[in-house]
Motif scaffolding. Structure first.
Motif, mmCIF file in Angstrom:
data_model
loop_
_atom_site.group_PDB
_atom_site.id
_atom_site.type_symbol
_atom_site.label_atom_id
_atom_site.label_comp_id
_atom_site.label_asym_id
_atom_site.label_seq_id
_atom_site.Cartn_x
_atom_site.Cartn_y
_atom_site.Cartn_z
ATOM 1 N N ALA A 32 0.825 -1.209 0.000
ATOM 2 C CA ALA A 32 0.000 0.000 0.000
ATOM 3 C C ALA A 32 0.860 1.260 0.000
ATOM 4 N N PHE A 33 1.989 1.224 0.725
ATOM 5 C CA PHE A 33 2.837 2.402 0.812
ATOM 6 C C PHE A 33 3.997 2.377 -0.189
ATOM 7 N N GLY A 34 4.002 1.366 -1.050
ATOM 8 C CA GLY A 34 4.983 1.329 -2.119
ATOM 9 C C GLY A 34 6.400 1.014 -1.695
ATOM 10 N N TRP A 35 6.565 0.381 -0.535
ATOM 11 C CA TRP A 35 7.915 0.033 -0.084
ATOM 12 C C TRP A 35 8.495 -1.109 -0.909
ATOM 13 N N ALA A 36 7.638 -1.988 -1.401
ATOM 14 C CA ALA A 36 8.057 -3.083 -2.274
ATOM 15 C C ALA A 36 6.834 -3.557 -3.055
ATOM 16 N N THR A 37 7.086 -4.134 -4.213
ATOM 17 C CA THR A 37 5.991 -4.644 -5.040
ATOM 18 C C THR A 37 5.636 -6.068 -4.607
ATOM 19 N N PRO A 38 4.459 -6.569 -4.999
ATOM 20 C CA PRO A 38 4.118 -7.957 -4.678
ATOM 21 C C PRO A 38 5.168 -8.944 -5.182
ATOM 22 N N GLN A 39 5.720 -8.714 -6.374
ATOM 23 C CA GLN A 39 6.749 -9.619 -6.898
ATOM 24 C C GLN A 39 8.015 -9.553 -6.054
ATOM 25 N N GLU A 40 8.381 -8.352 -5.606
ATOM 26 C CA GLU A 40 9.559 -8.221 -4.756
ATOM 27 C C GLU A 40 9.342 -8.931 -3.421
ATOM 28 N N ILE A 41 8.143 -8.832 -2.875
ATOM 29 C CA ILE A 41 7.847 -9.534 -1.627
ATOM 30 C C ILE A 41 7.975 -11.042 -1.828
ATOM 31 N N ASP A 42 7.454 -11.544 -2.948
ATOM 32 C CA ASP A 42 7.570 -12.976 -3.241
ATOM 33 C C ASP A 42 9.040 -13.387 -3.322
ATOM 34 N N ASP A 43 9.846 -12.573 -3.997
ATOM 35 C CA ASP A 43 11.276 -12.879 -4.118
ATOM 36 C C ASP A 43 11.950 -12.864 -2.748
ATOM 37 N N ILE A 44 11.614 -11.863 -1.931
ATOM 38 C CA ILE A 44 12.205 -11.746 -0.599
ATOM 39 C C ILE A 44 11.820 -12.946 0.268
ATOM 40 N N MET A 45 10.556 -13.333 0.218
ATOM 41 C CA MET A 45 10.107 -14.488 1.002
ATOM 42 C C MET A 45 10.845 -15.760 0.579
ATOM 43 N N ALA A 46 10.931 -15.985 -0.729
ATOM 44 C CA ALA A 46 11.585 -17.192 -1.235
ATOM 45 C C ALA A 46 13.057 -17.226 -0.832
ATOM 46 N N MET A 47 13.742 -16.087 -0.975
ATOM 47 C CA MET A 47 15.157 -16.043 -0.608
ATOM 48 C C MET A 47 15.341 -16.201 0.897
ATOM 49 N N SER A 48 14.485 -15.568 1.690
ATOM 50 C CA SER A 48 14.607 -15.639 3.150
ATOM 51 C C SER A 48 14.461 -17.068 3.650
ATOM 52 N N LEU A 49 13.476 -17.780 3.145
ATOM 53 C CA LEU A 49 13.264 -19.169 3.583
ATOM 54 C C LEU A 49 14.386 -20.084 3.104
ATOM 55 N N ARG A 50 14.905 -19.815 1.915
ATOM 56 C CA ARG A 50 16.031 -20.610 1.409
ATOM 57 C C ARG A 50 17.268 -20.351 2.265
ATOM 58 N N ILE A 51 17.524 -19.106 2.587
ATOM 59 C CA ILE A 51 18.660 -18.761 3.449
ATOM 60 C C ILE A 51 18.497 -19.415 4.815
ATOM 61 N N ASN A 52 17.287 -19.374 5.357
ATOM 62 C CA ASN A 52 17.023 -19.983 6.658
ATOM 63 C C ASN A 52 17.335 -21.473 6.640
ATOM 64 N N ASP A 53 16.820 -22.184 5.646
ATOM 65 C CA ASP A 53 17.077 -23.623 5.547
ATOM 66 C C ASP A 53 18.573 -23.905 5.491
ATOM 67 N N PHE A 54 19.277 -23.116 4.698
ATOM 68 C CA PHE A 54 20.713 -23.332 4.537
ATOM 69 C C PHE A 54 21.470 -23.055 5.837
#
Length: 254
Positions: A139-161
Motif C-alpha cells: 500500500a505504501f509502495g515500499w516493495a511490489t508484490p513480486q519483490e515480496i515474493d522474491d524476498i520471502m523465497a530467498m529468506s526461507l532458502r537462506i534460513n534452511d541453509f
C-alpha cells in the motif's frame, strides 16, 4: 590510509564511497547498541569479528544461488559491496521462540515453533521498527508484490541453509534479521541480500547448553560478548589469526 567520503553511518557500520562507480566500502564498527539505541557500548574487536563472519556467510549463501551485495573483504574491518537501494523492510525469520515474539505472544523462550515464521518490520529507528504486514508494504509502495515474493523465497532458502550450516558446528539458529536492496545493473533491477549476517542480527544458541552466543549477551548484561562472537568465528573456522585486532577508521574528507 586512503581518504574517502562517508556516505552513511549507522549504529554498527559506516558506508564510504567505493573505488568504482556502483560500489561502496562497508566498515564494521565496535559500537554495540540495543533497545533502539537506548543502551550502547564499545566492544573492542566486535567489528573485526562481524566482518569476517558476515564475509563467510555471505559467500556461502552466494554459493547456493542467492544474489548478494557482497563483493569481497578488503581488510580486517572493511568489505567492498555493490551499491543498492535498500528496501525499508526488515525481514525476521523465527525458528524458536525468543525475544519480542516470546513477549508478545506469551510463548516460553526456547519453544520450537511449528514452522519457521517470517515477520516484517518497517525500517525506522524513530518509530522503533514497528511490525507491518504485506498490505502495508504494498500500500505504501515500499516493495511490489513480486519483490515480496522474491524476498520471502530467498529468506526461507537462506534460513534452511543456515540452520544446517550452524547445526553442523553445534549452534541453533533461533532467529535472525535480513535486509534486501534493489541492485540496478544496466536496464535490469533485481532484489539482492544486503546489510550483514552476524551475531549482531542473529540469535545463536549452543545446541547442548543453550548458551547464548549473540548480541543478547549485551542486551541482557550477561557479559562475555566478544568471547561469544569469537567462539562463533572459531567454530566456523574463520577466527582471525591472533584474534580480533583494532584498526582505525579511514580519514574522512570534510
Amino acid at each position: 590510509m586512503a581518504r574517502r567520503r562517508r556516505v552513511y553511518e549507522g549504529k554498527a557500520k559506516v558506508l564510504y564511497e567505493g573505488p568504482e562507480p556502483g560500489t561502496l566500502v562497508q566498515y564494521f564498527k565496535d559500537d554495540a547498541t540495543a533497545f533502539n539505541n537506548k543502551k550502547s557500548a564499545t566492544i573492542v574487536g566486535k567489528g573485526v569479528l562481524n566482518n569476517r563472519i558476515s564475509e563467510y556467510l555471505m559467500a556461502r549463501i552466494a554459493e547456493i544461488g542467492i544474489p548478494t551485495h557482497f563483493v569481497r573483504r578488503l581488510n580486517m574491518r572493511e568489505q567492498l559491496i555493490k551499491e543498492v537501494e535498500i528496501i525499508p523492510v526488515e525481514v525476521i525469520i523465527r525458528n524458536i521462540s525468543a525475544g519480542s515474539l516470546a513477549t508478545r505472544l506469551g510463548i516460553p523462550e526456547g519453544t520450537a515453533l511449528p514452522r519457521s515464521i517470517v515477520e516484517f518490520c518497517y525500517k525506522s529507528d524513530e518509530l522503533g521498527d514497528p511490525l507491518i504486514t504485506e498490505e502495508h508494504i504494498t500500500a505504501f509502495g515500499w516493495a511490489t508484490p513480486q519483490e515480496i515474493d522474491d524476498i520471502m523465497a530467498m529468506s526461507l532458502r537462506i534460513n534452511d541453509f543456515l540452520i544446517g550450516l550452524f547445526l553442523g558446528i553445534g549452534i541453533k539458529l533461533v532467529d535472525f534479521k535480513l535486509e534486501f536492496g534493489r541492485l540496478y545493473e544496466n536496464e535490469m533491477v533485481r532484489v539482492v541480500l544486503a546489510d550483514e549476517i552476524s551475531p549482531d542480527n542473529c540469535r545463536l544458541w549452543d545446541t547442548k547448553t543453550n548458551e547464548k552466543m549473540d548480541k543478547d549477551r549485551f542486551r541482557r548484561d550477561l557479559g562475555g560478548v566478544a568471547e561469544a562472537y569469537q567462539e562463533v568465528a572459531r567454530r566456523l573456522g574463520i577466527m582471525p589469526e591472533g584474534g580480533p585486532r583494532d584498526i582505525q577508521a579511514p580519514t574522512l574528507m570534510q
